[in-house]
Design a protein around this motif. Sequence first.
Motif, short mmCIF file in Angstrom:
data_model
loop_
_atom_site.label_atom_id
_atom_site.label_comp_id
_atom_site.label_asym_id
_atom_site.label_seq_id
_atom_site.Cartn_x
_atom_site.Cartn_y
_atom_site.Cartn_z
N PHE A 57 1.08 -0.96 -0.28
CA PHE A 57 -0.33 -0.35 -0.17
C PHE A 57 0.92 0.95 -0.30
O PHE A 57 2.00 1.01 0.83
CB PHE A 57 -0.77 0.23 1.48
N LEU A 58 1.54 2.13 -1.22
CA LEU A 58 0.99 3.28 -0.96
C LEU A 58 0.99 4.26 -0.58
O LEU A 58 1.71 4.94 0.85
CB LEU A 58 1.99 3.78 -2.63
N PHE A 59 -0.02 4.80 -0.35
CA PHE A 59 -0.88 5.89 -0.43
C PHE A 59 -2.41 6.09 -0.55
O PHE A 59 -2.82 5.63 -1.70
CB PHE A 59 -0.13 7.94 -0.62
N ASP A 60 -3.78 7.01 0.20
CA ASP A 60 -4.45 6.66 -0.71
C ASP A 60 -4.92 8.33 -0.54
O ASP A 60 -4.25 8.59 -0.05
CB ASP A 60 -5.63 6.13 -0.19
N LEU A 61 -5.89 8.88 -1.09
CA LEU A 61 -6.82 10.28 -1.21
C LEU A 61 -7.79 10.55 -1.75
O LEU A 61 -7.90 9.56 -2.67
CB LEU A 61 -5.88 11.80 -1.88
N PRO A 62 -8.18 11.79 -1.96
CA PRO A 62 -9.47 11.64 -2.32
C PRO A 62 -9.60 11.54 -4.14
O PRO A 62 -7.94 12.54 -4.69
CB PRO A 62 -10.12 13.53 -2.11
N ALA A 63 -10.69 11.10 -4.93
CA ALA A 63 -10.70 11.28 -6.04
C ALA A 63 -10.22 12.42 -6.83
O ALA A 63 -9.07 12.95 -8.18
CB ALA A 63 -11.10 10.39 -6.58
N SER A 64 -10.97 13.32 -6.98
CA SER A 64 -10.62 14.92 -6.92
C SER A 64 -10.91 14.66 -8.21
O SER A 64 -10.13 16.37 -9.53
CB SER A 64 -9.53 15.38 -6.21
N GLY A 65 -11.88 13.56 -9.34
CA GLY A 65 -11.55 13.94 -10.25
C GLY A 65 -10.78 12.82 -11.04
O GLY A 65 -11.20 12.85 -13.35
#
Length: 126
Positions: A57-65
């Motif tokens: 697992f590297l990272f996750d973030l809001p998809a934001s389009g």
Amino acid sequence: MLPTQTVDETPAAISAGEPALPLELLELELSLDGFSGDDADFAEAVRTAAAQVGGDFLFDLPASGLADDCRRIAALRVPKGDDGALAVVFALLDAEGASIRVENPEEKTKDLTRFADAFIDVLQRI
């Protein structure tokens, strides 16, 4: 009489050639099947699934389009092929927060793919 179909006429997705989804992505999707959580549970579910297939697992973030019908996106590094090489893939939490799909990088996510590769490079230097 019904026409017969020879092996050469079989559609590519069901032929003896490459499957519709690479085996590694299929394994990852199966690990995530049945996800029932929320945004907070997404990262943990993806982290666990990546570990189950020998990935990171590297990272996750809001998809934001960055992807259609997507609320959050996580970058993973998973084994690809028989040689054990690792490749970046994305796990996407759908807009309803009900299911997770896995995708290979594409044109729309090329900048995120470059960021993931740079992230990996930094981690390897530490």
